[in-house]
Design a protein around this motif. Structure first.
Motif, PDB file in Angstrom:
ATOM      1  N   VAL A  28       0.838  -1.190   0.000  1.00 15.09           N
ATOM      2  CA  VAL A  28       0.000   0.000   0.000  1.00 15.09           C
ATOM      3  C   VAL A  28       0.874   1.240   0.000  1.00 15.09           C
ATOM      4  CG1 VAL A  28      -1.739   1.304   1.279  1.00 15.09           C
ATOM      5  CG2 VAL A  28      -1.879  -1.198   1.177  1.00 15.09           C
ATOM      6  N   ALA A  29       1.779   1.317   0.977  1.00 18.14           N
ATOM      7  CA  ALA A  29       2.639   2.489   1.137  1.00 18.14           C
ATOM      8  C   ALA A  29       3.830   2.105   1.999  1.00 18.14           C
ATOM      9  CB  ALA A  29       1.864   3.634   1.792  1.00 18.14           C
ATOM     10  N   ARG A  42     -15.605  -3.217   2.742  1.00 16.39           N
ATOM     11  CA  ARG A  42     -14.393  -2.696   2.105  1.00 16.39           C
ATOM     12  C   ARG A  42     -13.471  -2.122   3.181  1.00 16.39           C
ATOM     13  NH1 ARG A  42     -17.135   1.358  -1.923  1.00 16.39           N
ATOM     14  NH2 ARG A  42     -18.479   1.520  -0.103  1.00 16.39           N
ATOM     15  N   ALA A  50      -0.389   7.827   0.363  1.00 14.85           N
ATOM     16  CA  ALA A  50      -1.291   6.884  -0.285  1.00 14.85           C
ATOM     17  C   ALA A  50      -2.621   6.760   0.451  1.00 14.85           C
ATOM     18  CB  ALA A  50      -0.648   5.506  -0.372  1.00 14.85           C
ATOM     19  N   LYS A  52      -5.837   3.957  -0.210  1.00 14.71           N
ATOM     20  CA  LYS A  52      -6.331   2.857  -1.027  1.00 14.71           C
ATOM     21  C   LYS A  52      -7.538   2.216  -0.357  1.00 14.71           C
ATOM     22  CE  LYS A  52      -2.015   1.824  -3.384  1.00 14.71           C
ATOM     23  NZ  LYS A  52      -1.164   0.771  -3.938  1.00 14.71           N
ATOM     24  N   TRP A  54      -9.466  -1.492  -0.316  1.00 16.61           N
ATOM     25  CA  TRP A  54      -9.344  -2.903  -0.649  1.00 16.61           C
ATOM     26  C   TRP A  54     -10.724  -3.568  -0.591  1.00 16.61           C
ATOM     27  CZ3 TRP A  54      -6.010  -6.290  -2.581  1.00 16.61           C
ATOM     28  CH2 TRP A  54      -6.155  -7.645  -2.312  1.00 16.61           C
ATOM     29  N   THR A  60      -8.860  -7.164  -4.543  1.00 21.05           N
ATOM     30  CA  THR A  60      -8.246  -6.128  -5.366  1.00 21.05           C
ATOM     31  C   THR A  60      -8.493  -4.753  -4.745  1.00 21.05           C
ATOM     32  OG1 THR A  60      -8.035  -5.291  -7.611  1.00 21.05           O
ATOM     33  CG2 THR A  60     -10.246  -5.782  -6.872  1.00 21.05           C
ATOM     34  N   PHE A  61      -7.682  -3.771  -5.151  1.00 23.31           N
ATOM     35  CA  PHE A  61      -7.901  -2.403  -4.733  1.00 23.31           C
ATOM     36  C   PHE A  61      -8.934  -1.757  -5.653  1.00 23.31           C
ATOM     37  CE2 PHE A  61      -3.586  -2.956  -2.923  1.00 23.31           C
ATOM     38  CZ  PHE A  61      -3.893  -2.633  -1.611  1.00 23.31           C
ATOM     39  N   LEU A  63      -9.783   1.580  -5.165  1.00 21.29           N
ATOM     40  CA  LEU A  63      -9.342   2.974  -5.249  1.00 21.29           C
ATOM     41  C   LEU A  63      -7.877   3.010  -4.892  1.00 21.29           C
ATOM     42  CD1 LEU A  63     -10.104   6.106  -5.350  1.00 21.29           C
ATOM     43  CD2 LEU A  63     -10.238   5.916  -2.867  1.00 21.29           C
ATOM     44  N   SER A  64      -7.111   3.731  -5.680  1.00 23.44           N
ATOM     45  CA  SER A  64      -5.694   3.898  -5.387  1.00 23.44           C
ATOM     46  C   SER A  64      -5.334   5.341  -5.677  1.00 23.44           C
ATOM     47  CB  SER A  64      -4.867   2.938  -6.248  1.00 23.44           C
ATOM     48  OG  SER A  64      -3.514   3.024  -5.898  1.00 23.44           O
ATOM     49  N   PHE A  65      -5.179   6.113  -4.619  1.00 28.71           N
ATOM     50  CA  PHE A  65      -4.873   7.532  -4.722  1.00 28.71           C
ATOM     51  C   PHE A  65      -3.419   7.732  -4.306  1.00 28.71           C
ATOM     52  CE2 PHE A  65      -7.307  11.694  -4.265  1.00 28.71           C
ATOM     53  CZ  PHE A  65      -7.957  11.539  -5.464  1.00 28.71           C
ATOM     54  N   THR A  66      -2.498   7.734  -5.272  1.00 28.10           N
ATOM     55  CA  THR A  66      -1.080   7.942  -4.979  1.00 28.10           C
ATOM     56  C   THR A  66      -0.450   8.666  -6.159  1.00 28.10           C
ATOM     57  OG1 THR A  66      -0.492   5.827  -5.968  1.00 28.10           O
ATOM     58  CG2 THR A  66      -0.834   5.829  -3.584  1.00 28.10           C
TER      59      THR A  66
END
Length: 188
Positions: A28-29, A42, A50, A52, A54, A60-61, A63-66
């Protein structure tokens, strides 16, 4: 039922307590600071640069905000499935139940967000920061958040009691304060 943990080593683990199974999530980070389960299972994870989400069913992810500017230090889900995430850059980001980004609120300069929680009704977020105040932000309005003063030091955690219209705050001064939610918040 599920349990999750995360830490400064950057690892997030989930346990399915009914099946006695453990799952190590993908990276993740570099370090992790916050996590929370949504009403539908979730898992939001905040960390160094980061944010995210899951989905344990799909593994699976969603949302992925990075990369973000700084640390995401607090995440909270509303009972309706909206997500609030606060960080050391002073921003509170909000996503709807489908993980579409909604408005972002930025605290005045040099302030960090340490805690977020949804108030009953799922329209407002209480924000704890390092400025001796907590803010109540109506996500749908364009108005400045209501500022409440009472703590000496940084607010480390906030929690809302759904349905009872009150919330709690704990700060560096080691006091727990319980506030009424509306129409004019006040200490109990």
């Amino acid at each position: 039922s599920e349990l999750a943990s995360a830490g400064l080593d950057g690892r997030a683990l989930m346990w399915d307590l009914d099946r006695d199974q453990q799952t190590l999530l993908p990276p993740v980070a570099k370090s992790l600071y916050a996590l929370a389960f949504s009403p539908d299972g979730r898992l939001a994870i905040g960390g160094y640069r980061a944010l995210k989400v899951w989905d344990p069913a799909r593994k699976t992810f969603l949302l992925s905000f990075t990369p973000l500017k700084n640390i995401i230090s607090s995440v909270a889900w509303s009972s309706g499935g909206d997500l609030a995430a606060g960080g050391w850059d002073g921003n509170v980001k909000v996503f709807d139940a489908n993980l579409h980004q909604r408005p972002t609120y930025t605290l005045p300069s040099q302030r960090r967000v340490y805690a977020v929680a949804w108030l009953s009704g799922n329209k407002s977020v209480v924000i704890g920061s390092n400025d001796q105040n907590i803010a109540i932000w109506d996500v749908d309005s364009k108005q400045r958040p209501l500022q409440l003063t009472g703590a000496a030091g940084t607010t480390k955690a906030v929690a809302a009691e759904q349905g009872r219209r009150r919330f709690a705050q704990i700060a560096d001064d080691q006091y727990i304060r319980v506030w009424t939610e509306s129409p004019n918040p006040s200490l109990l």
